[in-house]
Design a protein around this motif. Structure first.
Motif, PDB file in Angstrom:
ATOM      1  N   PHE A  80      40.186 -41.275   6.206  1.00  0.00           N
ATOM      2  CA  PHE A  80      39.910 -42.516   7.147  1.00  0.00           C
ATOM      3  C   PHE A  80      38.573 -42.789   7.340  1.00  0.00           C
ATOM      4  O   PHE A  80      38.016 -44.064   7.471  1.00  0.00           O
ATOM      5  N   PHE A  81      37.846 -41.740   7.785  1.00  0.00           N
ATOM      6  CA  PHE A  81      36.239 -41.959   8.270  1.00  0.00           C
ATOM      7  C   PHE A  81      35.679 -42.367   6.966  1.00  0.00           C
ATOM      8  O   PHE A  81      34.652 -43.184   7.387  1.00  0.00           O
ATOM      9  N   ILE A  82      35.665 -41.685   5.949  1.00  0.00           N
ATOM     10  CA  ILE A  82      34.885 -42.258   4.895  1.00  0.00           C
ATOM     11  C   ILE A  82      35.200 -43.393   4.397  1.00  0.00           C
ATOM     12  O   ILE A  82      34.228 -44.368   3.866  1.00  0.00           O
ATOM     13  N   GLY A  83      36.400 -43.766   4.360  1.00  0.00           N
ATOM     14  CA  GLY A  83      36.942 -45.287   3.832  1.00  0.00           C
ATOM     15  C   GLY A  83      36.470 -46.099   5.068  1.00  0.00           C
ATOM     16  O   GLY A  83      35.970 -47.213   4.722  1.00  0.00           O
ATOM     17  N   GLY A  84      36.701 -45.873   6.205  1.00  0.00           N
ATOM     18  CA  GLY A  84      36.074 -46.743   7.292  1.00  0.00           C
ATOM     19  C   GLY A  84      34.563 -47.128   7.125  1.00  0.00           C
ATOM     20  O   GLY A  84      34.130 -48.118   7.376  1.00  0.00           O
ATOM     21  N   VAL A  85      33.764 -45.842   7.083  1.00  0.00           N
ATOM     22  CA  VAL A  85      32.215 -46.126   7.023  1.00  0.00           C
ATOM     23  C   VAL A  85      32.034 -46.885   5.654  1.00  0.00           C
ATOM     24  O   VAL A  85      31.190 -47.787   5.692  1.00  0.00           O
ATOM     25  N   GLY A  86      32.691 -46.623   4.524  1.00  0.00           N
ATOM     26  CA  GLY A  86      32.620 -47.502   3.310  1.00  0.00           C
ATOM     27  C   GLY A  86      32.618 -48.758   3.585  1.00  0.00           C
ATOM     28  O   GLY A  86      31.841 -49.610   2.829  1.00  0.00           O
ATOM     29  N   ILE A  87      33.919 -49.234   4.158  1.00  0.00           N
ATOM     30  CA  ILE A  87      34.171 -50.637   4.233  1.00  0.00           C
ATOM     31  C   ILE A  87      32.996 -51.343   5.378  1.00  0.00           C
ATOM     32  O   ILE A  87      32.756 -52.444   4.939  1.00  0.00           O
ATOM     33  N   LEU A  88      32.956 -50.727   6.335  1.00  0.00           N
ATOM     34  CA  LEU A  88      31.793 -51.163   7.389  1.00  0.00           C
ATOM     35  C   LEU A  88      30.495 -51.432   6.378  1.00  0.00           C
ATOM     36  O   LEU A  88      29.950 -52.524   6.341  1.00  0.00           O
ATOM     37  N   LEU A  89      30.080 -50.527   5.484  1.00  0.00           N
ATOM     38  CA  LEU A  89      28.706 -50.721   4.997  1.00  0.00           C
ATOM     39  C   LEU A  89      28.845 -51.686   3.733  1.00  0.00           C
ATOM     40  O   LEU A  89      27.780 -52.254   3.227  1.00  0.00           O
ATOM     41  N   ASP A  94      28.447 -64.080   5.180  1.00  0.00           N
ATOM     42  CA  ASP A  94      27.822 -65.450   4.718  1.00  0.00           C
ATOM     43  C   ASP A  94      27.525 -64.760   3.162  1.00  0.00           C
ATOM     44  O   ASP A  94      26.445 -64.958   2.694  1.00  0.00           O
ATOM     45  N   ASN A  95      28.227 -63.822   2.577  1.00  0.00           N
ATOM     46  CA  ASN A  95      28.261 -63.476   1.248  1.00  0.00           C
ATOM     47  C   ASN A  95      26.647 -62.275   1.096  1.00  0.00           C
ATOM     48  O   ASN A  95      26.363 -62.303  -0.269  1.00  0.00           O
ATOM     49  N   GLN A  96      26.366 -61.857   2.242  1.00  0.00           N
ATOM     50  CA  GLN A  96      25.155 -61.029   2.269  1.00  0.00           C
ATOM     51  C   GLN A  96      25.650 -59.731   2.926  1.00  0.00           C
ATOM     52  O   GLN A  96      26.225 -60.004   3.962  1.00  0.00           O
ATOM     53  N   LYS A  97      24.919 -58.583   2.625  1.00  0.00           N
ATOM     54  CA  LYS A  97      25.191 -57.215   3.300  1.00  0.00           C
ATOM     55  C   LYS A  97      24.121 -57.352   4.335  1.00  0.00           C
ATOM     56  O   LYS A  97      23.048 -57.886   4.174  1.00  0.00           O
ATOM     57  N   ALA A  98      24.536 -56.711   5.361  1.00  0.00           N
ATOM     58  CA  ALA A  98      23.573 -56.748   6.534  1.00  0.00           C
ATOM     59  C   ALA A  98      23.088 -55.503   6.442  1.00  0.00           C
ATOM     60  O   ALA A  98      23.307 -54.236   6.422  1.00  0.00           O
ATOM     61  N   GLU A  99      21.891 -55.579   5.812  1.00  0.00           N
ATOM     62  CA  GLU A  99      20.794 -54.720   5.380  1.00  0.00           C
ATOM     63  C   GLU A  99      20.457 -53.770   6.324  1.00  0.00           C
ATOM     64  O   GLU A  99      20.326 -52.462   6.265  1.00  0.00           O
ATOM     65  N   TRP A 100      20.440 -54.179   7.618  1.00  0.00           N
ATOM     66  CA  TRP A 100      19.948 -53.218   8.830  1.00  0.00           C
ATOM     67  C   TRP A 100      21.039 -52.034   9.137  1.00  0.00           C
ATOM     68  O   TRP A 100      20.562 -51.247   9.642  1.00  0.00           O
ATOM     69  N   ILE A 101      22.164 -52.204   8.500  1.00  0.00           N
ATOM     70  CA  ILE A 101      23.045 -51.255   8.787  1.00  0.00           C
ATOM     71  C   ILE A 101      23.354 -50.093   7.541  1.00  0.00           C
ATOM     72  O   ILE A 101      23.896 -49.204   7.814  1.00  0.00           O
ATOM     73  N   GLN A 102      22.419 -50.407   6.620  1.00  0.00           N
ATOM     74  CA  GLN A 102      22.827 -49.670   5.400  1.00  0.00           C
ATOM     75  C   GLN A 102      21.907 -48.150   5.807  1.00  0.00           C
ATOM     76  O   GLN A 102      22.680 -47.199   4.923  1.00  0.00           O
TER      77      GLN A 102
END
Length: 156
Positions: A80-89, A94-102
Motif C-alpha cells: 500500500f505504501f509503495i503503491g501509494g507513493v508511486g501513484i502520487l509521484l 494538465d498532462n505534466q508531472k509535478a516536478e517539485w514532488i519528485q
C-alpha cells in the motif's frame, strides 16, 4: 473435438497473456516502475523476516500463526505504501508531472529501507547482544528516525 479444445486453449492463453501485459504496462506507467528498489526492499524484508524469526526462537516466543499474520500484514502495508507513493509521484496535472514532488520518492523509499535495516540491527542486537558496536546501532537508529543516513563523524 480435440481441435476445438486446442483452439480454446490457445485463445485462452492469448487472452490471459494480453490481460497480463496490459496490467503490467498499467502498473509500470501509473503505479510503480522501480524494479531495482523493489528487489532491494524485498531482500531487506526477507533478511528482517529471517532475523526476526531467529530472534523469536532465541527468546522462545516463536508462534507460527503470529509469524504468518505479521508477515502478511507487513507485506500488505509495504504494498500500500509503495503503491501509494508511486501513484502520487506519477500523477499528472494538465498532462505534466509535478516536478517539485519528485524528490520525495528518494526520502520516502529510503526511509522505508532504513527502517527495515534498523529492524535487522535490532534483531541482531537481541540475538547476540554486544555483537554490533554501539556506534553502528546509534547510526542506524538515527537514520531510521530521520529517514536518511548521515555519514558518521569520528573524533580521535
Amino acid at each position: 473435438m480435440i481441435e476445438f479444445v486446442q483452439f480454446n486453449t490457445k485463445l485462452t492463453t492469448i487472452l490471459a497473456a494480453s490481460i497480463l501485459t496490459i496490467l503490467k504496462q498499467f502498473i509500470i506507467e501509473h503505479v510503480f516502475s522501480d524494479v531495482q528498489f523493489l528487489i532491494g526492499i524485498t531482500l531487506l524484508f526477507t533478511l528482517d523476516n529471517l532475523s526476526g524469526t531467529v530472534k523469536a526462537f532465541v527468546k522462545g516466543e516463536f508462534d507460527l500463526p503470529t509469524y504468518f499474520k505479521k508477515t502478511i500484514v507487513k507485506i500488505a502495508a509495504y504494498a500500500f505504501f509503495i503503491g501509494g507513493v508511486g501513484i502520487l509521484l506519477k500523477m499528472k496535472v494538465d498532462n505534466q508531472k509535478a516536478e517539485w514532488i519528485q524528490w520525495v520518492d528518494d526520502y520516502l523509499y529510503m526511509g522505508v529501507a532504513l527502517a527495515e535495516f534498523w529492524s535487522i540491527v535490532q534483531n541482531i542486537n537481541a540475538i547476540s547482544p554486544g555483537l554490533l558496536p554501539s556506534w553502528i546501532t546509534k547510526l542506524f537508529k538515527d537514520a531510521a528516525e530521520k529517514g536518511q543516513l548521515s555519514k558518521p563523524t569520528f573524533t580521535p
